[in-house]
Design an enzyme around this catalytic site. Structure first.
Site, PDB file in Angstrom:
ATOM      1  N   ASN A 357       4.566   5.750   0.407  1.00 57.74           N
ATOM      2  CA  ASN A 357       5.685   5.101  -0.274  1.00 57.74           C
ATOM      3  C   ASN A 357       6.426   4.230   0.738  1.00 57.74           C
ATOM      4  O   ASN A 357       7.355   4.677   1.408  1.00 57.74           O
ATOM      5  CB  ASN A 357       6.617   6.161  -0.874  1.00 57.74           C
ATOM      6  CG  ASN A 357       7.732   5.562  -1.707  1.00 57.74           C
ATOM      7  OD1 ASN A 357       8.800   5.251  -1.194  1.00 57.74           O
ATOM      8  ND2 ASN A 357       7.484   5.384  -2.979  1.00 57.74           N
ATOM      9  N   GLY A 400      10.423   7.984  -0.413  1.00 59.42           N
ATOM     10  CA  GLY A 400      10.292   7.203   0.805  1.00 59.42           C
ATOM     11  C   GLY A 400      11.116   5.920   0.780  1.00 59.42           C
ATOM     12  O   GLY A 400      11.971   5.724  -0.098  1.00 59.42           O
ATOM     13  N   ARG A 402      10.427   2.910  -0.152  1.00 60.43           N
ATOM     14  CA  ARG A 402      10.398   2.155  -1.412  1.00 60.43           C
ATOM     15  C   ARG A 402      11.304   2.806  -2.448  1.00 60.43           C
ATOM     16  O   ARG A 402      12.039   2.121  -3.162  1.00 60.43           O
ATOM     17  CB  ARG A 402       8.973   2.034  -1.965  1.00 60.43           C
ATOM     18  CG  ARG A 402       8.904   1.107  -3.190  1.00 60.43           C
ATOM     19  CD  ARG A 402       7.500   0.996  -3.776  1.00 60.43           C
ATOM     20  NE  ARG A 402       7.417  -0.111  -4.729  1.00 60.43           N
ATOM     21  CZ  ARG A 402       7.712  -0.023  -6.021  1.00 60.43           C
ATOM     22  NH1 ARG A 402       8.135   1.126  -6.532  1.00 60.43           N
ATOM     23  NH2 ARG A 402       7.623  -1.080  -6.811  1.00 60.43           N
ATOM     24  N   CYS A 403      11.261   4.138  -2.521  1.00 64.58           N
ATOM     25  CA  CYS A 403      12.111   4.846  -3.480  1.00 64.58           C
ATOM     26  C   CYS A 403      13.597   4.583  -3.219  1.00 64.58           C
ATOM     27  O   CYS A 403      14.397   4.565  -4.151  1.00 64.58           O
ATOM     28  CB  CYS A 403      11.867   6.357  -3.394  1.00 64.58           C
ATOM     29  SG  CYS A 403      10.253   6.908  -3.956  1.00 64.58           S
ATOM     30  N   MET A 404      13.948   4.388  -1.951  1.00 64.80           N
ATOM     31  CA  MET A 404      15.365   4.249  -1.580  1.00 64.80           C
ATOM     32  C   MET A 404      15.879   2.820  -1.718  1.00 64.80           C
ATOM     33  O   MET A 404      16.996   2.530  -1.274  1.00 64.80           O
ATOM     34  CB  MET A 404      15.577   4.693  -0.129  1.00 64.80           C
ATOM     35  CG  MET A 404      15.378   6.171   0.099  1.00 64.80           C
ATOM     36  SD  MET A 404      16.042   6.693   1.704  1.00 64.80           S
ATOM     37  CE  MET A 404      15.078   5.686   2.836  1.00 64.80           C
TER      38      MET A 404
END
Length: 413
Positions: A357, A400, A402-404
Protein backbone atom coordinates in the site's frame (compact mmCIF):
# COMPACT_ATOMS: atom_id res chain seq x y z
CA UNK A 1 -3.93 28.63 -6.67
CA UNK A 2 -5.82 25.67 -8.13
CA UNK A 3 -9.42 25.18 -7.12
CA UNK A 4 -11.38 21.98 -7.53
CA UNK A 5 -10.11 18.45 -8.07
CA UNK A 6 -7.99 16.83 -10.77
CA UNK A 7 -6.75 13.24 -10.51
CA UNK A 8 -6.41 11.12 -13.65
CA UNK A 9 -3.80 8.58 -12.51
CA UNK A 10 -2.20 6.99 -9.46
CA UNK A 11 1.30 8.21 -10.30
CA UNK A 12 1.14 11.68 -11.90
CA UNK A 13 3.13 14.35 -10.04
CA UNK A 14 1.22 14.93 -6.80
CA UNK A 15 0.42 18.62 -6.26
CA UNK A 16 -2.25 18.64 -3.55
CA UNK A 17 -3.30 16.00 -1.01
CA UNK A 18 -5.79 15.74 1.86
CA UNK A 19 -4.60 14.21 5.16
CA UNK A 20 -5.96 13.99 8.69
CA UNK A 21 -3.50 14.36 11.56
CA UNK A 22 -4.35 11.72 14.19
CA UNK A 23 -6.00 13.39 17.14
CA UNK A 24 -7.75 12.75 20.45
CA UNK A 25 -9.94 10.12 18.77
CA UNK A 26 -7.03 7.71 19.40
CA UNK A 27 -7.18 8.50 23.12
CA UNK A 28 -10.82 7.41 23.22
CA UNK A 29 -10.14 3.86 22.03
CA UNK A 30 -11.20 1.50 24.86
CA UNK A 31 -9.29 -1.81 24.51
CA UNK A 32 -12.47 -3.85 24.99
CA UNK A 33 -14.17 -2.04 22.11
CA UNK A 34 -11.33 -2.18 19.58
CA UNK A 35 -13.01 -4.73 17.32
CA UNK A 36 -16.19 -2.68 17.05
CA UNK A 37 -14.13 0.41 16.23
CA UNK A 38 -12.14 -1.55 13.60
CA UNK A 39 -8.78 -1.41 15.33
CA UNK A 40 -6.43 -4.24 16.31
CA UNK A 41 -4.38 -2.22 18.78
CA UNK A 42 -4.17 1.17 20.49
CA UNK A 43 -1.58 3.45 18.84
CA UNK A 44 0.52 5.73 21.06
CA UNK A 45 -0.88 9.10 20.00
CA UNK A 46 2.21 11.24 20.61
CA UNK A 47 4.43 9.03 18.43
CA UNK A 48 1.68 8.50 15.82
CA UNK A 49 1.44 12.30 15.48
CA UNK A 50 5.23 12.62 15.14
CA UNK A 51 5.22 9.95 12.41
CA UNK A 52 2.30 11.59 10.64
CA UNK A 53 3.95 15.01 10.82
CA UNK A 54 7.03 13.48 9.19
CA UNK A 55 4.82 11.98 6.46
CA UNK A 56 3.36 15.45 5.76
CA UNK A 57 6.85 16.97 5.83
CA UNK A 58 8.13 14.39 3.31
CA UNK A 59 5.26 15.33 0.98
CA UNK A 60 5.95 19.06 1.35
CA UNK A 61 9.64 18.42 0.58
CA UNK A 62 8.40 17.01 -2.74
CA UNK A 63 6.46 20.19 -3.51
CA UNK A 64 3.07 18.83 -2.46
CA UNK A 65 0.52 21.15 -0.86
CA UNK A 66 -0.80 19.34 2.23
CA UNK A 67 -4.42 20.02 3.15
CA UNK A 68 -5.95 18.76 6.38
CA UNK A 69 -9.47 17.33 6.46
CA UNK A 70 -10.27 18.98 9.79
CA UNK A 71 -9.10 22.38 8.52
CA UNK A 72 -11.09 22.12 5.28
CA UNK A 73 -14.30 21.42 7.22
CA UNK A 74 -13.60 24.36 9.54
CA UNK A 75 -13.00 26.59 6.51
CA UNK A 76 -16.34 25.48 5.06
CA UNK A 77 -18.06 26.51 8.31
CA UNK A 78 -16.15 29.80 8.35
CA UNK A 79 -17.32 30.50 4.79
CA UNK A 80 -20.96 29.52 5.42
CA UNK A 81 -21.71 29.92 9.14
CA UNK A 82 -25.17 28.31 8.95
CA UNK A 83 -23.54 25.11 7.61
CA UNK A 84 -22.28 24.28 11.10
CA UNK A 85 -25.79 24.00 12.56
CA UNK A 86 -26.86 21.85 9.60
CA UNK A 87 -23.83 19.62 10.15
CA UNK A 88 -24.42 19.38 13.90
CA UNK A 89 -28.02 18.25 13.49
CA UNK A 90 -26.95 15.50 11.11
CA UNK A 91 -23.95 14.57 13.27
CA UNK A 92 -26.20 14.22 16.34
CA UNK A 93 -28.68 12.09 14.38
CA UNK A 94 -25.88 9.71 13.39
CA UNK A 95 -23.91 9.72 16.66
CA UNK A 96 -25.79 6.81 18.22
CA UNK A 97 -26.42 8.68 21.46
CA UNK A 98 -28.48 6.69 23.98
CA UNK A 99 -30.76 8.20 26.59
CA UNK A 100 -33.31 11.01 26.58
CA UNK A 101 -31.28 13.93 27.84
CA UNK A 102 -27.80 13.12 26.55
CA UNK A 103 -28.31 14.50 23.00
CA UNK A 104 -29.14 17.94 24.42
CA UNK A 105 -26.16 17.81 26.78
CA UNK A 106 -23.83 16.83 23.93
CA UNK A 107 -25.29 19.58 21.74
CA UNK A 108 -24.66 22.17 24.46
CA UNK A 109 -21.08 20.97 24.82
CA UNK A 110 -20.49 21.40 21.09
CA UNK A 111 -22.22 24.79 21.04
CA UNK A 112 -19.80 26.00 23.70
CA UNK A 113 -16.84 25.53 21.31
CA UNK A 114 -16.68 28.76 19.33
CA UNK A 115 -13.58 28.06 17.22
CA UNK A 116 -14.63 26.00 14.19
CA UNK A 117 -11.32 24.14 13.94
CA UNK A 118 -11.49 23.02 17.59
CA UNK A 119 -15.17 22.20 17.11
CA UNK A 120 -14.48 19.92 14.15
CA UNK A 121 -11.70 18.12 16.03
CA UNK A 122 -14.07 17.56 18.97
CA UNK A 123 -16.71 15.98 16.73
CA UNK A 124 -14.02 13.57 15.53
CA UNK A 125 -12.60 12.76 18.97
CA UNK A 126 -15.72 11.28 20.57
CA UNK A 127 -17.36 12.41 23.79
CA UNK A 128 -17.18 10.78 27.21
CA UNK A 129 -19.62 10.87 30.10
CA UNK A 130 -17.20 12.98 32.14
CA UNK A 131 -17.29 15.78 29.56
CA UNK A 132 -20.99 16.60 29.55
CA UNK A 133 -23.03 18.36 32.17
CA UNK A 134 -26.27 16.55 32.85
CA UNK A 135 -29.20 17.98 34.86
CA UNK A 136 -28.67 17.52 38.59
CA UNK A 137 -31.68 15.71 40.02
CA UNK A 138 -31.78 13.19 42.82
CA UNK A 139 -33.94 10.69 40.96
CA UNK A 140 -31.74 10.05 37.93
CA UNK A 141 -28.13 9.16 37.39
CA UNK A 142 -25.96 9.98 34.42
CA UNK A 143 -25.85 6.27 33.55
CA UNK A 144 -29.61 6.02 33.35
CA UNK A 145 -29.84 9.09 31.17
CA UNK A 146 -27.09 8.02 28.82
CA UNK A 147 -27.19 4.29 28.31
CA UNK A 148 -28.20 1.73 30.88
CA UNK A 149 -26.87 -1.18 28.84
CA UNK A 150 -23.37 0.11 28.18
CA UNK A 151 -20.53 0.06 30.66
CA UNK A 152 -18.51 2.22 28.28
CA UNK A 153 -17.60 5.72 29.31
CA UNK A 154 -18.29 6.87 25.75
CA UNK A 155 -21.44 8.77 24.93
CA UNK A 156 -20.31 9.33 21.34
CA UNK A 157 -17.81 7.00 19.69
CA UNK A 158 -14.53 8.42 18.42
CA UNK A 159 -13.60 8.14 14.74
CA UNK A 160 -10.14 6.56 15.06
CA UNK A 161 -9.95 5.50 11.40
CA UNK A 162 -10.13 9.09 10.13
CA UNK A 163 -6.40 9.34 9.49
CA UNK A 164 -7.07 6.99 6.58
CA UNK A 165 -8.49 9.76 4.40
CA UNK A 166 -8.50 7.46 1.35
CA UNK A 167 -11.77 5.78 2.29
CA UNK A 168 -14.60 8.25 3.07
CA UNK A 169 -14.44 9.68 -0.45
CA UNK A 170 -12.50 9.05 -3.66
CA UNK A 171 -11.44 11.66 -6.21
CA UNK A 172 -11.97 10.51 -9.80
CA UNK A 173 -10.95 12.98 -12.50
CA UNK A 174 -12.55 16.30 -11.55
CA UNK A 175 -15.33 14.73 -9.46
CA UNK A 176 -15.68 12.66 -6.32
CA UNK A 177 -17.36 9.57 -4.93
CA UNK A 178 -18.76 10.55 -1.53
CA UNK A 179 -19.04 7.08 -0.10
CA UNK A 180 -21.45 5.12 1.99
CA UNK A 181 -19.00 3.06 4.01
CA UNK A 182 -19.24 -0.58 4.98
CA UNK A 183 -19.51 -0.16 8.74
CA UNK A 184 -21.64 2.21 10.80
CA UNK A 185 -18.46 2.94 12.77
CA UNK A 186 -16.85 4.55 9.73
CA UNK A 187 -19.81 5.89 7.76
CA UNK A 188 -20.03 8.99 9.98
CA UNK A 189 -16.59 9.95 8.61
CA UNK A 190 -18.18 10.75 5.25
CA UNK A 191 -20.10 13.65 6.83
CA UNK A 192 -16.92 15.72 6.69
CA UNK A 193 -16.59 15.15 2.96
CA UNK A 194 -20.23 16.07 2.47
CA UNK A 195 -19.72 19.51 4.01
CA UNK A 196 -16.43 20.15 2.19
CA UNK A 197 -17.98 19.36 -1.19
CA UNK A 198 -21.16 21.26 -0.36
CA UNK A 199 -19.76 24.45 1.20
CA UNK A 200 -15.99 24.86 0.93
CA UNK A 201 -15.24 27.77 -1.46
CA UNK A 202 -12.62 25.74 -3.39
CA UNK A 203 -14.54 22.45 -3.68
CA UNK A 204 -18.27 23.12 -3.53
CA UNK A 205 -18.88 22.88 -7.28
CA UNK A 206 -17.41 19.42 -7.98
CA UNK A 207 -19.55 16.60 -9.41
CA UNK A 208 -20.63 13.82 -7.05
CA UNK A 209 -20.54 10.39 -8.71
CA UNK A 210 -21.69 8.62 -5.55
CA UNK A 211 -23.55 9.87 -2.48
CA UNK A 212 -23.36 8.88 1.16
CA UNK A 213 -27.10 8.10 1.30
CA UNK A 214 -26.82 5.50 -1.48
CA UNK A 215 -28.27 2.02 -0.92
CA UNK A 216 -24.94 0.25 -1.40
CA UNK A 217 -21.58 0.61 0.28
CA UNK A 218 -18.20 1.49 -1.20
CA UNK A 219 -14.87 2.81 0.10
CA UNK A 220 -12.08 4.84 -1.49
CA UNK A 221 -9.41 2.19 -0.96
CA UNK A 222 -11.18 0.17 -3.64
CA UNK A 223 -10.86 2.87 -6.33
CA UNK A 224 -7.71 3.28 -8.44
CA UNK A 225 -7.38 5.84 -11.24
CA UNK A 226 -5.77 4.02 -14.18
CA UNK A 227 -5.93 6.94 -16.62
CA UNK A 228 -8.24 9.72 -17.76
CA UNK A 229 -10.76 7.22 -19.16
CA UNK A 230 -10.41 4.17 -16.90
CA UNK A 231 -10.72 3.37 -13.22
CA UNK A 232 -10.26 0.09 -11.39
CA UNK A 233 -12.66 -0.72 -8.55
CA UNK A 234 -12.45 -3.64 -6.13
CA UNK A 235 -15.49 -5.79 -5.43
CA UNK A 236 -14.56 -6.48 -1.82
CA UNK A 237 -15.93 -6.77 1.68
CA UNK A 238 -16.14 -2.96 1.68
CA UNK A 239 -17.45 -2.29 -1.87
CA UNK A 240 -20.51 -4.00 -3.32
CA UNK A 241 -20.86 -4.81 -7.00
CA UNK A 242 -24.12 -2.83 -7.05
CA UNK A 243 -22.22 0.28 -5.89
CA UNK A 244 -20.00 -0.01 -8.96
CA UNK A 245 -23.15 -0.05 -11.11
CA UNK A 246 -24.14 3.26 -9.49
CA UNK A 247 -20.70 4.73 -10.26
CA UNK A 248 -21.01 3.61 -13.89
CA UNK A 249 -24.40 5.30 -14.22
CA UNK A 250 -23.11 8.53 -12.72
CA UNK A 251 -19.77 8.66 -14.56
CA UNK A 252 -20.59 7.43 -18.05
CA UNK A 253 -23.26 10.06 -18.73
CA UNK A 254 -21.93 13.01 -16.73
CA UNK A 255 -20.45 15.82 -18.84
CA UNK A 256 -17.78 16.44 -16.16
CA UNK A 257 -16.54 12.85 -16.37
CA UNK A 258 -14.28 11.36 -19.03
CA UNK A 259 -14.50 7.85 -17.57
CA UNK A 260 -15.78 5.33 -20.12
CA UNK A 261 -14.35 2.10 -18.69
CA UNK A 262 -14.58 0.63 -15.19
CA UNK A 263 -12.60 -2.53 -14.42
CA UNK A 264 -14.22 -4.32 -11.46
CA UNK A 265 -11.79 -6.68 -9.71
CA UNK A 266 -13.43 -9.42 -7.65
CA UNK A 267 -11.11 -9.87 -4.66
CA UNK A 268 -11.45 -12.36 -1.77
CA UNK A 269 -13.19 -11.23 1.41
CA UNK A 270 -10.37 -11.23 3.96
CA UNK A 271 -8.73 -8.79 6.40
CA UNK A 272 -5.51 -8.97 4.33
CA UNK A 273 -7.45 -8.00 1.19
CA UNK A 274 -9.60 -5.33 2.81
CA UNK A 275 -9.46 -3.03 -0.23
CA UNK A 276 -8.13 -3.25 -3.76
CA UNK A 277 -5.21 -1.00 -2.76
CA UNK A 278 -4.07 -3.56 -0.18
CA UNK A 279 -3.81 -6.05 -3.06
CA UNK A 280 -1.92 -3.92 -5.58
CA UNK A 281 -0.97 -0.29 -6.16
CA UNK A 282 0.67 1.40 -9.13
CA UNK A 283 4.15 2.79 -8.48
CA UNK A 284 5.47 3.60 -11.97
CA UNK A 285 4.22 3.81 -15.54
CA UNK A 286 4.63 0.03 -15.88
CA UNK A 287 5.08 -1.28 -12.33
CA UNK A 288 2.76 -2.32 -9.51
CA UNK A 289 3.33 -3.64 -6.00
CA UNK A 290 1.24 -6.74 -5.40
CA UNK A 291 0.34 -9.16 -2.64
CA UNK A 292 1.55 -12.50 -4.04
CA UNK A 293 -1.38 -14.42 -2.56
CA UNK A 294 -3.76 -12.69 -4.98
CA UNK A 295 -2.19 -14.17 -8.10
CA UNK A 296 -4.46 -16.52 -10.00
CA UNK A 297 -7.57 -15.67 -7.96
CA UNK A 298 -8.93 -12.62 -9.75
CA UNK A 299 -11.99 -12.29 -11.92
CA UNK A 300 -12.25 -8.96 -13.71
CA UNK A 301 -15.43 -7.43 -15.14
CA UNK A 302 -15.27 -4.64 -17.72
CA UNK A 303 -18.07 -2.05 -17.60
CA UNK A 304 -18.58 0.27 -20.58
CA UNK A 305 -21.46 2.48 -21.79
CA UNK A 306 -24.17 0.66 -23.74
CA UNK A 307 -25.80 1.95 -26.93
CA UNK A 308 -28.49 3.86 -25.07
CA UNK A 309 -28.08 6.28 -22.14
CA UNK A 310 -28.36 4.37 -18.88
CA UNK A 311 -27.30 1.06 -20.39
CA UNK A 312 -24.07 -0.52 -19.14
CA UNK A 313 -22.37 -3.37 -20.96
CA UNK A 314 -20.51 -5.85 -18.75
CA UNK A 315 -18.02 -8.42 -19.97
CA UNK A 316 -16.06 -10.85 -17.82
CA UNK A 317 -12.32 -11.09 -18.45
CA UNK A 318 -10.41 -14.27 -17.73
CA UNK A 319 -6.98 -12.95 -18.73
CA UNK A 320 -3.98 -12.62 -16.40
CA UNK A 321 -3.67 -9.61 -14.13
CA UNK A 322 -0.58 -8.46 -16.05
CA UNK A 323 -2.45 -8.46 -19.34
CA UNK A 324 -5.53 -6.74 -17.89
CA UNK A 325 -3.42 -3.92 -16.41
CA UNK A 326 -1.16 -3.54 -19.47
CA UNK A 327 -4.20 -3.35 -21.76
CA UNK A 328 -5.89 -0.76 -19.53
CA UNK A 329 -2.74 1.36 -19.49
CA UNK A 330 -2.19 0.96 -23.23
CA UNK A 331 1.33 -0.44 -22.83
CA UNK A 332 2.98 -3.71 -23.89
CA UNK A 333 3.62 -5.15 -20.43
CA UNK A 334 3.60 -4.37 -16.71
CA UNK A 335 5.82 -5.71 -13.96
CA UNK A 336 4.23 -6.95 -10.73
CA UNK A 337 6.56 -6.65 -7.74
CA UNK A 338 5.55 -8.98 -4.90
CA UNK A 339 5.25 -7.76 -1.33
CA UNK A 340 7.89 -9.49 0.78
CA UNK A 341 9.95 -10.34 -2.28
CA UNK A 342 8.10 -13.62 -2.73
CA UNK A 343 9.02 -14.99 0.72
CA UNK A 344 5.66 -16.26 2.09
CA UNK A 345 6.35 -15.34 5.73
CA UNK A 346 7.80 -11.92 4.89
CA UNK A 347 4.92 -11.33 2.47
CA UNK A 348 2.30 -12.15 5.11
CA UNK A 349 4.05 -10.04 7.77
CA UNK A 350 4.62 -7.04 5.53
CA UNK A 351 1.18 -7.30 3.93
CA UNK A 352 -0.20 -7.06 7.50
CA UNK A 353 1.74 -3.79 7.73
CA UNK A 354 0.65 -2.63 4.26
CA UNK A 355 3.80 -3.37 2.32
CA UNK A 356 1.93 -3.13 -0.99
CA UNK A 357 0.00 0.00 0.00
CA UNK A 358 2.25 2.76 -1.33
CA UNK A 359 1.64 6.38 -2.33
CA UNK A 360 3.26 7.54 -5.57
CA UNK A 361 4.36 11.19 -5.46
CA UNK A 362 5.58 10.91 -9.07
CA UNK A 363 6.30 7.96 -11.40
CA UNK A 364 8.85 5.74 -9.65
CA UNK A 365 8.92 7.91 -6.50
CA UNK A 366 6.86 6.39 -3.71
CA UNK A 367 6.10 6.76 0.00
CA UNK A 368 6.59 3.49 1.89
CA UNK A 369 6.48 2.41 5.53
CA UNK A 370 9.92 2.05 7.09
CA UNK A 371 9.08 -1.24 8.79
CA UNK A 372 8.54 -3.16 5.53
CA UNK A 373 12.26 -3.56 4.94
CA UNK A 374 12.09 -6.75 2.85
CA UNK A 375 9.62 -5.23 0.37
CA UNK A 376 11.46 -1.90 0.41
CA UNK A 377 14.75 -3.64 -0.47
CA UNK A 378 13.05 -5.25 -3.48
CA UNK A 379 11.65 -1.88 -4.55
CA UNK A 380 15.09 -0.24 -4.29
CA UNK A 381 16.51 -2.96 -6.53
CA UNK A 382 13.71 -2.31 -9.05
CA UNK A 383 14.94 1.30 -9.33
CA UNK A 384 12.28 2.98 -7.22
CA UNK A 385 13.04 6.16 -5.29
CA UNK A 386 11.68 5.52 -1.79
CA UNK A 387 10.38 8.21 0.54
CA UNK A 388 10.48 6.34 3.84
CA UNK A 389 7.81 7.10 6.47
CA UNK A 390 8.40 6.10 10.12
CA UNK A 391 5.59 3.72 10.95
CA UNK A 392 5.84 1.98 14.33
CA UNK A 393 2.53 3.48 15.54
CA UNK A 394 0.72 4.57 12.36
CA UNK A 395 0.78 0.98 11.07
CA UNK A 396 -1.27 -0.24 14.04
CA UNK A 397 -4.35 1.13 12.26
CA UNK A 398 -3.81 -1.35 9.39
CA UNK A 399 -3.30 1.13 6.57
CA UNK A 400 -0.29 2.37 4.59
CA UNK A 401 0.74 5.67 2.96
CA UNK A 402 -1.91 5.34 0.24
CA UNK A 403 -4.61 4.72 2.85
CA UNK A 404 -3.49 7.84 4.75
CA UNK A 405 -3.83 10.18 1.77
CA UNK A 406 -6.46 11.41 -0.66
CA UNK A 407 -4.92 13.19 -3.67
CA UNK A 408 -6.88 16.29 -4.70
CA UNK A 409 -4.63 17.25 -7.63
CA UNK A 410 -2.13 15.38 -9.78
CA UNK A 411 -0.45 16.54 -12.97
CA UNK A 412 -1.45 14.55 -16.05
CA UNK A 413 1.08 12.02 -17.29
Amino acid sequence: MTKGLHVTSEIGQLKKVCLHRPGDELLNLPPDELERLLFDDVPFLEVAQQEHDRFAEILREQGVEVLYLEKLVAEAFDAVPEARAEFQKQWLDEAGIKGKMAPQAVSELLDSITDNFEYVKKTMAGITKAEVEMPHTSSVTLDSLVNTESESDLIVDPMPNLYFTRDPFAVVGTGVNLNRMYSVTRNRETLYGKYIFKYHPDYKDVSLYFRRDASFHTEGGDVLNINEHTIAVGISQRTQAAAIDVMAQNMFWNSDSKIDTILAFDIPVSRAFMHLDTVFTQIDVDKFTIHPAIMGTLKVYKLTPGKNPGEVDITETTDTLEHVLASALGIDAVKLIPCGGGDPIAAAREQWNDGSNTLAVAPGKICVYQRNNVTNDVLYKEGMELLVVPSAELSRGRGGPRCMSMPFWREDL
